[in-house]
Design an enzyme around this catalytic site. Structure first.
Site, mmCIF file in Angstrom:
data_model
loop_
_atom_site.group_PDB
_atom_site.id
_atom_site.type_symbol
_atom_site.label_atom_id
_atom_site.label_comp_id
_atom_site.label_asym_id
_atom_site.label_seq_id
_atom_site.Cartn_x
_atom_site.Cartn_y
_atom_site.Cartn_z
ATOM 1 N N CYS A 2 -23.807 -24.859 39.068
ATOM 2 C CA CYS A 2 -24.430 -23.962 40.024
ATOM 3 C C CYS A 2 -24.868 -22.664 39.345
ATOM 4 C CB CYS A 2 -23.506 -23.638 41.180
ATOM 5 S SG CYS A 2 -22.761 -25.065 41.973
ATOM 6 N N ARG A 27 -28.090 -25.486 34.117
ATOM 7 C CA ARG A 27 -26.693 -25.620 34.529
ATOM 8 C C ARG A 27 -26.483 -26.823 35.448
ATOM 9 N NH1 ARG A 27 -23.571 -20.838 33.785
ATOM 10 N NH2 ARG A 27 -22.212 -21.489 35.479
ATOM 11 N N TRP A 74 -24.867 -27.442 43.006
ATOM 12 C CA TRP A 74 -24.551 -28.803 42.553
ATOM 13 C C TRP A 74 -23.504 -29.335 43.517
ATOM 14 C CZ3 TRP A 74 -20.676 -31.953 40.432
ATOM 15 C CH2 TRP A 74 -21.127 -33.041 39.657
ATOM 16 N N ASN A 100 -20.024 -20.192 43.716
ATOM 17 C CA ASN A 100 -19.763 -21.201 42.690
ATOM 18 C C ASN A 100 -18.270 -21.472 42.674
ATOM 19 O OD1 ASN A 100 -22.424 -21.095 41.988
ATOM 20 N ND2 ASN A 100 -22.116 -20.105 40.009
ATOM 21 N N GLY A 101 -17.874 -22.720 42.585
ATOM 22 C CA GLY A 101 -16.459 -23.062 42.534
ATOM 23 C C GLY A 101 -16.073 -23.997 43.652
ATOM 24 N N GLU A 481 -19.238 -39.214 19.921
ATOM 25 C CA GLU A 481 -20.243 -38.213 20.274
ATOM 26 C C GLU A 481 -21.629 -38.838 20.381
ATOM 27 O OE1 GLU A 481 -22.166 -34.550 21.055
ATOM 28 O OE2 GLU A 481 -20.172 -35.380 21.440
ATOM 29 N N LYS A 485 -23.949 -38.802 23.777
ATOM 30 C CA LYS A 485 -25.312 -38.257 23.840
ATOM 31 C C LYS A 485 -26.258 -39.258 24.488
ATOM 32 C CE LYS A 485 -24.686 -34.320 22.650
ATOM 33 N NZ LYS A 485 -23.474 -34.542 23.393
ATOM 34 N N GLU A 488 -25.506 -39.455 28.234
ATOM 35 C CA GLU A 488 -25.843 -38.235 28.964
ATOM 36 C C GLU A 488 -27.314 -38.151 29.327
ATOM 37 O OE1 GLU A 488 -23.108 -34.509 27.692
ATOM 38 O OE2 GLU A 488 -24.239 -35.394 26.057
ATOM 39 N N HIS A 504 -10.093 -56.277 18.479
ATOM 40 C CA HIS A 504 -9.075 -56.223 19.526
ATOM 41 C C HIS A 504 -9.687 -56.189 20.924
ATOM 42 C CE1 HIS A 504 -5.807 -55.814 16.668
ATOM 43 N NE2 HIS A 504 -6.541 -54.914 16.018
ATOM 44 N N LYS A 603 -24.469 -27.929 32.664
ATOM 45 C CA LYS A 603 -24.164 -27.388 31.335
ATOM 46 C C LYS A 603 -22.776 -26.787 31.285
ATOM 47 C CE LYS A 603 -25.247 -26.241 27.103
ATOM 48 N NZ LYS A 603 -25.337 -27.289 26.084
#
Length: 608
Positions: A2, A27, A74, A100-101, A481, A485, A488, A504, A603
Site C-alpha cells: 500500500c 509497492r 493492496w 497501511n497495515g 533465488e 525471480k 515472481e 530423493h 515491494k
C-alpha cells in the site's frame, strides 16, 4: 504494501497527490483513492484498478483544494473494489483516513461501534479507525488519535484529515512506515520517501506510537507518553532521476544493468588494503566484541533469506563461526534460544519488512546484539537496530529485487572478511578477497554485455510452464533465488533444489517439457554436479547451464550454456545470479507480464 501520500500547502494538491501515488505504484496495489478538503467539506474519489484511471479523471478533481490525502490499497480484508478502497470516512463524513497495515481486533471494535450506532460501509479492518476517531474527537484530533491508538491491536501507518481543520494533516504509526517531507510553505506525509524527493530532500521519520500534526509551515510530533518529541531532520541522498527508467523499458532491467555501479557503491571506502580487511562504519562493535561472538543467527524473508543462506556459508568458511538462518516470519513465534554470545544479523532491502522488524524486536528482548543490513537510510529497521551496514544500492523500484540482492551478498562478504581477519584469516587470504571483490563490477559488466545470449535462450524456452533450478554449495541459494525471480515476474512455476536432492524425489518430474537451469561454475564439487546433470539428461531433460568461462566440461550435457567470469567460489553467487535475473526478465517480457508490478506482490511487505 500500500501507499500513503498527504499534502498541505500553497499549491493545489490534486496533481501532487496523484504524482505521489504514481511513484509508489511499485509497492503493489489493486485500488486507489483521494480525499480533499474543499470549502470546509470532504470530497472523496476512489476506484478499483490502476492509478492510470485517476490520471484520466484528474480534470474533475478539485483544483482549489490545498489539503488532501491519497492511498493505494493492496487488499487484505475485503475484495479489491471501490467500496473497500481508501480513504474511509466516519458517519458524519467529517473525518477521512487512509491506513497501511492490519488491525487484528477490528471485528471486536466494529461490533462495539455498531452497537453504539455507527454505520459501516466497507468490509475492511481499516474503517474502524475512522469511526473510533469520530467517537473520541471533541475538537482535539491528537487526543482522539491517542484514545484510538490505545484501542488498536495490530500495525498501522495513518494519514488523517478533518473538514473542521482545513490546512492540517495528521499521521500516526505503529509498525508501518511514515515519513514527513519538509518543503517551502508546504508539508508532505508519506509511507515512502520515494514519493517526496521530487518536492523535497528534507525528511523526518515518524517512529512507533508517535503522532504527527503538519500544517503548511510546521510539523509537531508527540507520542502516547510525551506531548512533544524532538526529531532529527534527514537529507535524502538520492534524486528524482534515480526513480526514473533512464531509457530502459522497465525498472527491473535498469536495476539489473545498474549492478556494476551498485556493487562498487557497496564496497566504496570499505576495502582496507593496508590491514588486508574490510572497514564498516556503523557496526558499533569493537574487535574484541566481534572476537567474542560464538554464533550468528541470520533472519530475513524472501530474496533476503536467500542472501542469508549464502551469508551462513560465508561466515562459516571465512570467519570460522557457526551460523544459522531463520525465516523472520517464524522467529518470534517459536521462542528461539539465543545464547548471550550470539550476533543476530537482520537483512532487508526496504528496512520495513514487518516480519523482520518483529524478529529484531524479539532478539533484542532476549538480550542479543542485533546488526541490520538494509538499503534504505532512516528505515524502521535501521533505527530499530541502531547498528548495521547500508547497501548504498540506490532506490530499487522493480518489485523483484536484483541489485539489492547482489549488494547484500557483497556486504555479507565484507563482514565475513572483517570478522575472519579478527579471528585468524591470513593476510594473504584477506588481500585475495579484497582484490576479487574489487574486480566484481567489471566482471558483472562483462556478463551484461552478453545479455543478448540470455535473451536468445529465453526465446527458446519461454513457453515452458515448469522449470527446475539446481546447484550445490554456494550455488544452491542461487538456484532458490533464480527460481523465485522466474515465479515472481513471469508466473511460471519454478523450484530451486539442491542438486544432490534430485534423486530423493524431484527427478520424478524430469521430462522433455521440464527445463533445468544448472548452476555449475568452476568449484571443487563440479564433478558431483556433472553427475547430477547426467541423471537429468538421461531422462530427456533440457539443460540450461551457467558455467565459468573457458570451462568445457558441461558442453556435451548442455542444451544452452551461459558463461560467467572466474572468481573465488565464495563470490561466484554474485556473478552466476545475474544471467538468472536476465532470464527471468526476458521470459516475463515474452509472456506479456507486467515486469515491474507483478500481480499479487508488493515491494515492501509491511504486514505479517
Amino acid at each position: 504494501m500500500c501507499g500513503i501520500v498527504g499534502y498541505t500547502g500553497r499549491r493545489s494538491c490534486a496533481k501532487i497527490l496523484l504524482e505521489g501515488l504514481k511513484s509508489l505504484e511499485y509497492r503493489g496495489y489493486d485500488s486507489w483513492g483521494f480525499s480533499f478538503i474543499k470549502d470546509n467539506h470532504l470530497l472523496t474519489i476512489k476506484r478499483a484498478g490502476k492509478i492510470s484511471e485517476a490520471e484520466n479523471l484528474i480534470d474533475s478533481f478539485p483544483h482549489d483544494s490545498f489539503t488532501g490525502i491519497a492511498h493505494t490499497r493492496w487488499a487484505t480484508h475485503g475484495s479489491p473494489d471501490h467500496i473497500n478502497a481508501h480513504p474511509h470516512l466516519d458517519c458524519t463524513s467529517e473525518i477521512a483516513i487512509v491506513h497501511n497495515g492490519i488491525i487484528e481486533n477490528y471485528s471486536l471494535l466494529k461490533s462495539v461501534l455498531e452497537k453504539e450506532g455507527h454505520t459501516f460501509k466497507s468490509d475492511t479492518d481499516s474503517e474502524v479507525i475512522a469511526h473510533l476517531l469520530e467517537k473520541y474527537y471533541r475538537g482535539d484530533m491528537i487526543e482522539a488519535l491517542k484514545e484510538t491508538m490505545l484501542r488498536l491491536v495490530g500495525t498501522f501507518g495513518l494519514a488523517i484529515i478533518c473538514s473542521r481543520e482545513p490546512g492540517v494533516v495528521y499521521g500516526a504509526r505503529r509498525g508501518s512506515p511514515l515519513v514527513v517531507g519538509i518543503g517551502e510553505k508546504e508539508m508532505f506525509l508519506s509511507s515512502d520517501v520515494n514519493a517526496l524527493v521530487v518536492h523535497t530532500r528534507k525528511v523526518v521519520y515518524v517512529d512507533d506510537d508517535e503522532i504527527v500534526r503538519v500544517t503548511p509551515t510546521s510539523f509537531e510530533i508527540s507520542s502516547l507518553e510525551k506531548e512533544k518529541v524532538e526529531k532529527k531532520i534527514f537529507t535524502v541522498s538520492f534524486s528524482k532521476a534515480s526513480l526514473e527508467k533512464g531509457g530502459f523499458p522497465h525498472f527491473m532491467l535498469k536495476e539489473i544493468f545498474e549492478q556494476p555501479e551498485s556493487l562498487r557503491n557497496a564496497f566504496r571506502g570499505r576495502l582496507d588494503y593496508k590491514r588486508a580487511t574490510a572497514k564498516l562504519g556503523g557496526l558499533e562493535l569493537t574487535d574484541s566484541e566481534l572476537l567474542a561472538v560464538r554464533g550468528i543467527k541470520l533472519v530475513a524473508c524472501g530474496t533476503s533469506w536467500h542472501a542469508a543462506i549464502i551469508g551462513k556459508y560465508l561466515f562459516e568458511e571465512l570467519s570460522s563461526i557457526p551460523a544459522e538462518v531463520e525465516y523472520a516470519s517464524e522467529f518470534r513465534y517459536r521462542d528461539p534460544v539465543i545464547p548471550k554470545d550470539t550476533l543476530v544479523i537482520a537483512i532487508s532491502q526496504s528496512g520495513e519488512t514487518a516480519d523482520t522488524l518483529a524478529a529484531i524486536k524479539e532478539a533484542k528482548k532476549k538480550g542479543a546484539k542485533v546488526l541490520g543490513i538494509c538499503n534504505v537510510v532512516g528505515s524502521s529497521m535501521a533505527r530499530e537496530c541502531g547498528r548495521g551496514v547500508y547497501l548504498h544500492a540506490g532506490p530499487e523500484i522493480g518489485v523483484a529485487s536484483t541489485k539489492a540482492f547482489t549488494s547484500q551478498l557483497l556486504v555479507l562478504t565484507l563482514l565475513a572478511v572483517l570478522i575472519g581477519r579478527i579471528r585468524g584469516m591470513s593476510r594473504r587470504d584477506g588481500l585475495m578477497a579484497l582484490n576479487a571483490i574489487e574486480a566484481l563490477p567489471s566482471q558483472v559488466n562483462r556478463i551484461l554485455k552478453r545479455a543478448g545470449r540470455v535473451e536468445e535462450i529465453a526465446n527458446l524456452t519461454w513457453k515452458y510452464n515448469n522449470f527446475l533450478y539446481v546447484g550445490r554449495g554456494y550455488q544452491y541459494p542461487v538456484a532458490l533465488e533464480g527460481a523465485l525471480k522466474l515465479k515472481e515476474i513471469s508466473y511460471v512455476h519454478a523450484e530451486g533444489i539442491q542438486a544432490a536432492e534430485l534423486k530423493h524425489g524431484p527427478i520424478a518430474l524430469i521430462d522433455e517439457n521440464m527445463p533445468t537451469v544448472v548452476l555449475a561454475p568452476e568449484s571443487y564439487i563440479l564433478d558431483k554436479v556433472k553427475s547430477n546433470v547426467a541423471e537429468i539428461k538421461a531422462r530427456k531433460g533440457r539443460i540450461i547451464s551457467v558455467v565459468t568461462e573457458a570451462n568445457r566440461e558441461m558442453d556435451e550435457l548442455s542444451d544452452f550454456k551461459f558463461s560467467v567470469p572466474p572468481a573465488p567460489h565464495f563470490l561466484t553467487p554474485i556473478l552466476s545470479v545475474v544471467p538468472l535475473q536476465l532470464l527471468a526478465y526476458y521470459i516475463a517480457v515474452l509472456r506479456g507480464c507486467d515486469v515491474d508490478k507483478p500481480r499479487n506482490l508488493a515491494k515492501s511487505v509491511t504486514v505479517e
